[in-house]
Design a protein around this motif. Structure first.
Motif, PDB file in Angstrom:
ATOM      1  N   ILE A  22       0.846  -1.201   0.000  1.00 16.26           N
ATOM      2  CA  ILE A  22       0.000   0.000   0.000  1.00 16.26           C
ATOM      3  C   ILE A  22       0.876   1.244   0.000  1.00 16.26           C
ATOM      4  CG2 ILE A  22      -1.700   1.306   1.332  1.00 16.26           C
ATOM      5  CD1 ILE A  22      -2.735  -1.457   2.307  1.00 16.26           C
ATOM      6  N   LYS A  23       0.595   2.124  -0.956  1.00 13.73           N
ATOM      7  CA  LYS A  23       1.349   3.371  -1.077  1.00 13.73           C
ATOM      8  C   LYS A  23       0.768   4.434  -0.163  1.00 13.73           C
ATOM      9  CE  LYS A  23       2.550   2.537  -5.866  1.00 13.73           C
ATOM     10  NZ  LYS A  23       2.432   2.998  -7.236  1.00 13.73           N
ATOM     11  N   ALA A  24       1.657   5.304   0.322  1.00 10.67           N
ATOM     12  CA  ALA A  24       1.241   6.399   1.194  1.00 10.67           C
ATOM     13  C   ALA A  24       1.747   7.715   0.634  1.00 10.67           C
ATOM     14  CB  ALA A  24       1.791   6.192   2.604  1.00 10.67           C
ATOM     15  N   GLU A  25       0.878   8.700   0.627  1.00  5.30           N
ATOM     16  CA  GLU A  25       1.253  10.071   0.273  1.00  5.30           C
ATOM     17  C   GLU A  25       1.295  10.865   1.572  1.00  5.30           C
ATOM     18  OE1 GLU A  25      -0.513  13.969  -2.096  1.00  5.30           O
ATOM     19  OE2 GLU A  25      -1.661  12.107  -2.085  1.00  5.30           O
ATOM     20  N   ILE A  26       2.323  11.682   1.739  1.00  5.88           N
ATOM     21  CA  ILE A  26       2.459  12.476   2.954  1.00  5.88           C
ATOM     22  C   ILE A  26       2.257  13.943   2.593  1.00  5.88           C
ATOM     23  CG2 ILE A  26       4.020  13.154   4.808  1.00  5.88           C
ATOM     24  CD1 ILE A  26       5.217  10.271   4.433  1.00  5.88           C
ATOM     25  N   VAL A  27       1.327  14.586   3.303  1.00  8.99           N
ATOM     26  CA  VAL A  27       0.973  15.980   3.030  1.00  8.99           C
ATOM     27  C   VAL A  27       1.119  16.766   4.321  1.00  8.99           C
ATOM     28  CG1 VAL A  27      -0.873  17.531   2.277  1.00  8.99           C
ATOM     29  CG2 VAL A  27      -0.683  15.237   1.266  1.00  8.99           C
ATOM     30  N   GLU A  28       1.903  17.839   4.266  1.00 10.15           N
ATOM     31  CA  GLU A  28       2.058  18.709   5.432  1.00 10.15           C
ATOM     32  C   GLU A  28       1.202  19.955   5.241  1.00 10.15           C
ATOM     33  OE1 GLU A  28       5.969  19.250   7.550  1.00 10.15           O
ATOM     34  OE2 GLU A  28       6.672  18.379   5.653  1.00 10.15           O
ATOM     35  N   GLU A  29       0.461  20.316   6.272  1.00 12.13           N
ATOM     36  CA  GLU A  29      -0.316  21.550   6.294  1.00 12.13           C
ATOM     37  C   GLU A  29      -0.160  22.157   7.670  1.00 12.13           C
ATOM     38  OE1 GLU A  29      -4.378  20.940   5.086  1.00 12.13           O
ATOM     39  OE2 GLU A  29      -3.785  20.264   3.082  1.00 12.13           O
ATOM     40  N   GLN A  30       0.564  23.247   7.746  1.00 12.47           N
ATOM     41  CA  GLN A  30       0.889  23.922   8.995  1.00 12.47           C
ATOM     42  C   GLN A  30       1.545  22.931   9.953  1.00 12.47           C
ATOM     43  OE1 GLN A  30      -2.745  25.891  10.097  1.00 12.47           O
ATOM     44  NE2 GLN A  30      -2.674  27.222   8.314  1.00 12.47           N
ATOM     45  N   ASN A  31       0.963  22.692  11.120  1.00 13.33           N
ATOM     46  CA  ASN A  31       1.614  21.786  12.080  1.00 13.33           C
ATOM     47  C   ASN A  31       1.065  20.364  12.014  1.00 13.33           C
ATOM     48  OD1 ASN A  31      -0.882  22.300  13.207  1.00 13.33           O
ATOM     49  ND2 ASN A  31      -0.118  22.493  15.292  1.00 13.33           N
ATOM     50  N   ARG A  32       0.209  20.082  11.040  1.00 14.52           N
ATOM     51  CA  ARG A  32      -0.338  18.736  10.878  1.00 14.52           C
ATOM     52  C   ARG A  32       0.335  18.028   9.712  1.00 14.52           C
ATOM     53  NH1 ARG A  32      -6.874  19.057  11.448  1.00 14.52           N
ATOM     54  NH2 ARG A  32      -6.931  18.806  13.690  1.00 14.52           N
ATOM     55  N   ILE A  33       0.415  16.718   9.844  1.00 15.80           N
ATOM     56  CA  ILE A  33       0.914  15.881   8.754  1.00 15.80           C
ATOM     57  C   ILE A  33      -0.134  14.818   8.494  1.00 15.80           C
ATOM     58  CG2 ILE A  33       2.755  14.389   7.916  1.00 15.80           C
ATOM     59  CD1 ILE A  33       4.648  15.802   9.871  1.00 15.80           C
ATOM     60  N   PHE A  34      -0.540  14.730   7.239  1.00 13.70           N
ATOM     61  CA  PHE A  34      -1.556  13.775   6.818  1.00 13.70           C
ATOM     62  C   PHE A  34      -0.886  12.654   6.042  1.00 13.70           C
ATOM     63  CE2 PHE A  34      -3.444  17.973   7.085  1.00 13.70           C
ATOM     64  CZ  PHE A  34      -4.541  17.744   7.910  1.00 13.70           C
ATOM     65  N   VAL A  35      -1.298  11.447   6.328  1.00 14.68           N
ATOM     66  CA  VAL A  35      -0.807  10.275   5.613  1.00 14.68           C
ATOM     67  C   VAL A  35      -2.006   9.677   4.890  1.00 14.68           C
ATOM     68  CG1 VAL A  35       0.335   8.042   5.787  1.00 14.68           C
ATOM     69  CG2 VAL A  35       0.947   9.879   7.389  1.00 14.68           C
ATOM     70  N   ILE A  36      -1.972   9.721   3.563  1.00 15.14           N
ATOM     71  CA  ILE A  36      -3.077   9.197   2.765  1.00 15.14           C
ATOM     72  C   ILE A  36      -2.634   7.878   2.143  1.00 15.14           C
ATOM     73  CG2 ILE A  36      -4.638   9.619   0.831  1.00 15.14           C
ATOM     74  CD1 ILE A  36      -4.094  12.662   1.301  1.00 15.14           C
ATOM     75  N   LEU A  37      -3.304   6.812   2.534  1.00 15.74           N
ATOM     76  CA  LEU A  37      -3.016   5.474   2.011  1.00 15.74           C
ATOM     77  C   LEU A  37      -3.993   5.204   0.869  1.00 15.74           C
ATOM     78  CD1 LEU A  37      -2.813   3.621   5.440  1.00 15.74           C
ATOM     79  CD2 LEU A  37      -0.975   4.753   4.192  1.00 15.74           C
ATOM     80  N   THR A  38      -3.489   4.680  -0.233  1.00 19.26           N
ATOM     81  CA  THR A  38      -4.351   4.481  -1.392  1.00 19.26           C
ATOM     82  C   THR A  38      -4.772   3.026  -1.553  1.00 19.26           C
ATOM     83  OG1 THR A  38      -2.409   4.324  -2.815  1.00 19.26           O
ATOM     84  CG2 THR A  38      -3.457   6.461  -2.647  1.00 19.26           C
ATOM     85  N   LYS A  39      -6.045   2.874  -1.855  1.00 19.81           N
ATOM     86  CA  LYS A  39      -6.650   1.578  -2.171  1.00 19.81           C
ATOM     87  C   LYS A  39      -6.362   0.501  -1.116  1.00 19.81           C
ATOM     88  CE  LYS A  39      -6.665   2.585  -7.050  1.00 19.81           C
ATOM     89  NZ  LYS A  39      -7.892   2.778  -7.633  1.00 19.81           N
ATOM     90  N   VAL A  40      -6.713   0.813   0.108  1.00 16.18           N
ATOM     91  CA  VAL A  40      -6.552  -0.140   1.207  1.00 16.18           C
ATOM     92  C   VAL A  40      -7.683  -1.169   1.117  1.00 16.18           C
ATOM     93  CG1 VAL A  40      -6.554  -0.409   3.723  1.00 16.18           C
ATOM     94  CG2 VAL A  40      -5.468   1.599   2.666  1.00 16.18           C
ATOM     95  N   PRO A  41      -7.350  -2.461   0.998  1.00 15.71           N
ATOM     96  CA  PRO A  41      -8.405  -3.471   0.914  1.00 15.71           C
ATOM     97  C   PRO A  41      -9.139  -3.631   2.249  1.00 15.71           C
ATOM     98  CG  PRO A  41      -6.223  -4.490   0.790  1.00 15.71           C
ATOM     99  CD  PRO A  41      -6.014  -3.016   0.881  1.00 15.71           C
ATOM    100  N   LEU A  42     -10.437  -3.852   2.157  1.00 13.00           N
ATOM    101  CA  LEU A  42     -11.263  -4.088   3.333  1.00 13.00           C
ATOM    102  C   LEU A  42     -11.647  -5.569   3.372  1.00 13.00           C
ATOM    103  CD1 LEU A  42     -13.564  -0.951   3.017  1.00 13.00           C
ATOM    104  CD2 LEU A  42     -11.521  -1.235   4.425  1.00 13.00           C
ATOM    105  N   PRO A  43     -11.884  -6.109   4.570  1.00 14.65           N
ATOM    106  CA  PRO A  43     -12.267  -7.523   4.655  1.00 14.65           C
ATOM    107  C   PRO A  43     -13.534  -7.807   3.839  1.00 14.65           C
ATOM    108  CG  PRO A  43     -11.764  -6.663   6.831  1.00 14.65           C
ATOM    109  CD  PRO A  43     -11.784  -5.492   5.893  1.00 14.65           C
ATOM    110  N   ALA A  44     -13.571  -8.927   3.182  1.00 13.25           N
ATOM    111  CA  ALA A  44     -14.721  -9.318   2.366  1.00 13.25           C
ATOM    112  C   ALA A  44     -16.001  -9.288   3.194  1.00 13.25           C
ATOM    113  CB  ALA A  44     -14.498 -10.705   1.780  1.00 13.25           C
TER     114      ALA A  44
END
Length: 131
Positions: free
Chosen positions: A20-42
């Motif tokens: 799973i790939k992660a994009e890291i985005v900084e906005e002021q004092n917060r850091i967001f980690v966006i994970l793409t296409k995370v599979p969910l249990p069937a």
């Protein structure tokens, strides 16, 4: 090492371990980690995968991550919201469904806390899939 550098290192380990790939985005004092296409249990939700958001700050890994967020469309397979997921919030120019699920154990800043928080999320999804 800065919080962003530490998160980038941990995101690389997450990719190696989960694909799973992660994009890291900084906005002021917060850091967001966006994970793409995370599979969910069937059978757990109405979709097979979702983007996921984790939030931390510039003190990572000392600051604990709490909760997680999915795309707004994610609900139970029967169309009803999961408990503690009714809140919709906006971050990084997108709306997210907040899953207000909190850890029951202390935050451990050593090792890879990003992988640990991912595992916490997976544990919660697995529990929901069994209900």
């Amino acid at each position: 090492m800065s919080a962003r550098e530490e998160l980038e290192k941990h995101a690389g380990e997450l990719l190696e371990n989960t694909g799973i790939k992660a994009e890291i985005v900084e906005e002021q004092n917060r850091i967001f980690v966006i994970l793409t296409k995370v599979p969910l249990p069937a059978g757990c939700a109405n979709v097979a995968c979702t983007d996921v958001l984790f939030i931390t700050d510039t003190q990572y890994p000392l600051s604990a991550m709490d909760m997680f967020y999915t795309e707004v469309e994610v609900v139970r397979a029967n169309g009803t919201p999961f408990e503690n997921s009714e809140s919709i919030e906006e971050y990084c120019g997108r709306k997210w469904r907040r899953f207000s699920y909190h850890r029951n154990a202390p935050w451990k800043p050593g090792g890879n806390p990003l992988l640990d928080h991912f595992a916490l999320m997976e544990t919660r999804w697995t529990a929901k899939a069994k209900r």
